[in-house]
Design an enzyme around this catalytic site. Structure first.
Site, short mmCIF file in Angstrom:
data_model
loop_
_atom_site.label_atom_id
_atom_site.label_comp_id
_atom_site.label_asym_id
_atom_site.label_seq_id
_atom_site.Cartn_x
_atom_site.Cartn_y
_atom_site.Cartn_z
N GLY A 1 0.80 -1.22 0.00
CA GLY A 1 0.00 0.00 0.00
C GLY A 1 0.83 1.26 0.00
CD GLN A 2 6.87 2.73 0.32
OE1 GLN A 2 7.24 1.57 0.19
NE2 GLN A 2 7.69 3.71 0.62
CB THR A 3 0.79 5.95 -2.24
OG1 THR A 3 0.62 6.62 -0.99
CG2 THR A 3 -0.27 4.87 -2.39
CB VAL A 4 4.67 8.84 -0.07
CG1 VAL A 4 5.85 9.80 0.03
CG2 VAL A 4 3.37 9.60 -0.32
CG HIS B 1 5.84 7.80 5.25
ND1 HIS B 1 6.15 7.43 3.95
CD2 HIS B 1 4.51 7.60 5.38
CE1 HIS B 1 5.06 7.04 3.32
NE2 HIS B 1 4.04 7.12 4.18
CG HIS C 1 1.76 5.87 8.99
ND1 HIS C 1 0.91 6.86 8.55
CD2 HIS C 1 2.32 5.33 7.89
CE1 HIS C 1 0.95 6.92 7.23
NE2 HIS C 1 1.81 5.98 6.80
#
Length: 125
Positions: free
Chosen positions: A89-92, A96, A98
């Site tokens: 699900g990584q989009t950036v 990072h 959370h």
């Protein structure tokens, strides 16, 4: 040839904290009050590419952020999450972490926690 990444995290957002390795910002699309992102200053996509020094520095920021959130919002729990790779699900594609404060009653049944990334697997049979 190494892929070049762009990062929306390197704009002029207000940083809550920073150290030699990374910084902390509020998530722009929070799932709960106080949802933060812990981000390395080095631009790389995958948690598993972190150096030992980066892991220590990022972990220090996680604990410092938790202390701030405990005092400011008084959550009753936390989820910590990293999306590693497109299929997670990584989009950036700038690592990072959370840090998501949780609150009593924020969902009907929190059992299974992070297992909820695959909804059919969240509840134990």
């Amino acid at each position: 040839m190494e892929k070049e990444y762009q990062s929306p995290f390197l704009d002029k957002r207000d940083k809550l904290f920073e150290n030699e390795v990374g910084f902390v910002i509020y998530d722009g699309y929070p799932v709960s009050k106080g949802h933060c992102l812990i981000i390395p200053k080095r631009l790389y996509p995958d948690y598993f590419d972190s150096t030992p020094e980066e892991l220590k520095g990022l972990n220090d920021l996680i604990f410092k952020t938790k202390e701030l959130l405990d005092n400011k919002y008084k959550p009753t729990g936390y989820n910590i999450g990293v999306n590693s790779g497109e299929d997670s699900g990584q989009t950036v594609f700038h690592l990072h972490i959370h840090l998501i404060p949780r609150y009593k009653g924020d969902v009907d049944d929190p059992r299974g926690g992070v297992r909820g990334v695959i909804p059919s697997k969240q509840k134990y049979q």
